[in-house]
Scaffold this motif. Sequence first.
Motif, short mmCIF file in Angstrom:
data_model
loop_
_atom_site.label_atom_id
_atom_site.label_comp_id
_atom_site.label_asym_id
_atom_site.label_seq_id
_atom_site.Cartn_x
_atom_site.Cartn_y
_atom_site.Cartn_z
N LEU A 22 0.83 -1.21 0.00
CA LEU A 22 0.00 0.00 0.00
C LEU A 22 0.86 1.25 0.00
O LEU A 22 0.62 2.19 -0.76
N SER A 25 2.36 1.67 -3.38
CA SER A 25 1.37 2.16 -4.35
C SER A 25 1.17 3.66 -4.22
O SER A 25 1.14 4.39 -5.21
N VAL A 28 4.54 5.56 -5.39
CA VAL A 28 4.86 5.65 -6.82
C VAL A 28 3.87 6.52 -7.57
O VAL A 28 4.17 7.01 -8.65
N SER A 29 2.68 6.70 -7.02
CA SER A 29 1.70 7.53 -7.75
C SER A 29 1.38 8.80 -6.97
O SER A 29 0.24 9.18 -6.85
N GLU A 32 -1.32 11.87 -7.73
CA GLU A 32 -2.56 11.38 -8.35
C GLU A 32 -3.69 11.51 -7.33
O GLU A 32 -3.45 11.66 -6.14
N PHE A 34 -6.20 9.19 -7.04
CA PHE A 34 -6.75 7.87 -6.77
C PHE A 34 -8.24 7.79 -7.11
O PHE A 34 -9.07 7.39 -6.32
N GLU A 35 -8.53 8.21 -8.33
CA GLU A 35 -9.90 8.11 -8.82
C GLU A 35 -10.28 6.64 -8.95
O GLU A 35 -9.43 5.80 -9.25
N GLY A 36 -11.54 6.36 -8.75
CA GLY A 36 -11.99 4.97 -8.85
C GLY A 36 -11.98 4.48 -10.29
O GLY A 36 -12.18 5.26 -11.22
N THR A 37 -11.72 3.17 -10.45
CA THR A 37 -11.65 2.65 -11.82
C THR A 37 -13.01 2.67 -12.51
O THR A 37 -13.08 2.69 -13.72
N GLN A 40 -13.38 5.85 -14.30
CA GLN A 40 -12.60 5.85 -15.54
C GLN A 40 -13.32 5.05 -16.62
O GLN A 40 -13.31 5.43 -17.78
N ALA B 22 -13.70 8.70 -3.96
CA ALA B 22 -13.81 8.06 -5.27
C ALA B 22 -14.35 6.63 -5.20
O ALA B 22 -14.29 5.99 -4.16
N ILE B 84 -9.01 0.65 -2.06
CA ILE B 84 -7.57 0.53 -1.88
C ILE B 84 -6.84 1.28 -3.00
O ILE B 84 -7.16 1.10 -4.17
N PRO B 85 -5.89 2.13 -2.63
CA PRO B 85 -5.11 2.82 -3.66
C PRO B 85 -4.18 1.84 -4.37
O PRO B 85 -3.69 0.89 -3.76
N SER B 86 -3.97 2.07 -5.66
CA SER B 86 -3.11 1.16 -6.40
C SER B 86 -1.96 1.92 -7.07
O SER B 86 -1.95 3.15 -7.09
N VAL B 87 -1.04 1.15 -7.64
CA VAL B 87 0.15 1.75 -8.25
C VAL B 87 -0.15 2.70 -9.39
O VAL B 87 0.66 3.55 -9.73
N THR B 88 -1.34 2.57 -9.99
CA THR B 88 -1.66 3.40 -11.15
C THR B 88 -2.16 4.78 -10.75
O THR B 88 -2.43 5.61 -11.62
N GLY B 89 -2.32 5.01 -9.46
CA GLY B 89 -2.85 6.29 -9.03
C GLY B 89 -4.36 6.33 -9.03
O GLY B 89 -4.97 7.37 -8.82
N SER B 90 -4.97 5.18 -9.30
CA SER B 90 -6.42 5.11 -9.11
C SER B 90 -6.68 4.09 -8.01
O SER B 90 -5.79 3.39 -7.56
N SER B 91 -7.93 4.02 -7.58
CA SER B 91 -8.23 3.06 -6.53
C SER B 91 -9.36 2.15 -6.97
O SER B 91 -10.13 2.47 -7.86
N SER B 92 -9.41 1.01 -6.34
CA SER B 92 -10.45 0.04 -6.65
C SER B 92 -10.67 -0.76 -5.38
O SER B 92 -10.07 -0.47 -4.35
N THR B 209 -4.52 -1.67 -12.33
CA THR B 209 -4.93 -1.17 -11.01
C THR B 209 -5.24 -2.33 -10.08
O THR B 209 -4.92 -2.31 -8.89
#
Lengths: 105, 258
Positions: A22, A25, A28-29, A32, A34-37, A40, B22, B84-92, B209
């Motif tokens: 965590l 994560s 490295v970002s 950002e 941390f917008e939800g997928t 997107q 988010a 949970i935040p992920s390496v891509t800068g988005s969360s899921s 993500t």
Amino acid sequence: MKAPEKPGFRNIIIIAAIAALLVFSIFVSRGEDFEGTDGQAQKAIEELSPGYQPWFSSVWTPPGSEIESLLFALQAALGSGIIGYYFGYQRGRDKHREKEKKCYK
Amino acid sequence: MRCKGWLQVWGTFILMAIPQKAYGMHIMEGFLPVRWCGFWTILVLPFLFLGYRSIKSLIAEKPSLKMMLALAGAFAFVLSALKIPSVTGSSSHMTGIALGAILLGPYVMSILGAIVLLFQALLLAHGGITTLGANVFSMAVAGPFVVYYIFRLSRALQLPVWLSVFMAAAIGDMITYIATSGQLALAFPLAQGGVLLSFYKFIGIFAVTQMPLAIIEGLLTVMAVNFILEYGDQDLNEISLVKRKDVFYDEGSREARI
């Protein structure tokens, strides 16, 4: 004979690994939001079929992100409460059984 | 010593429950054309029916497993609440369906997963009523079945329990998102290039993500199974009557090993 390993130690390693993942994560970002997928995905849908109109909207939307956080926290709290109860109950039962066994000896 | 392990579980759950802004995943309300909503709902109905029957017979034959059923549901409840935040800068978020699928079988999870999804659709505007069928298919049908069979296969190949659980849970988590990408791609194919290119686009959003999250889900499920092997032995014996105990025990050994 080797003493059986307690799960506690393994679980500490697991927790450390999760925490590290965590932190990594978030690190490295940096910068950002941390917008939800799913947000997107929604944008991608708009791109793929520009004319698409959602034909139904949520029956009820939490008024504001604070209330939403509250409900998510509540969901997690309810769940962890049950998980805690389960393991507590099991442990208590195990202990009780051990005691009974000793009494009969 | 045991007490300490306890606090660890609580600690992680509470730490991770700190809410993040988010949304996470699931196809959002209204974002799937009507005919696809109908298609996935109809496809999912037989699984829900079998799930209902499976839960009913489980409770009738083994009432003591009711608590394990509650545990499986609660685990999915907690894990799917955590963004949970992920390496891509988005969360899921995770799915939490693996524990129940491994312990009680995949059908049971179709109902428990649907309950979680319904809760989130009604109270959190997360996912949706119209997209419930599609979301149930990805999270509560495709996920649990993949989890269950990967776990059985790994155990048949005599891999250790912890590795089997980890792989099953992590891959099951990824499958849920791959299924979601597939569903979106089918509904929204690219004008030029069709379903496949569209699939790549959606998988590009979800997959990277989700990878660290799948690992976390795998680890948490291993932890839960660890605790069950330590404290829930009685329940595992009950499961033996559903012919699954063998899966948790190495041959010739009465002791559960992980």
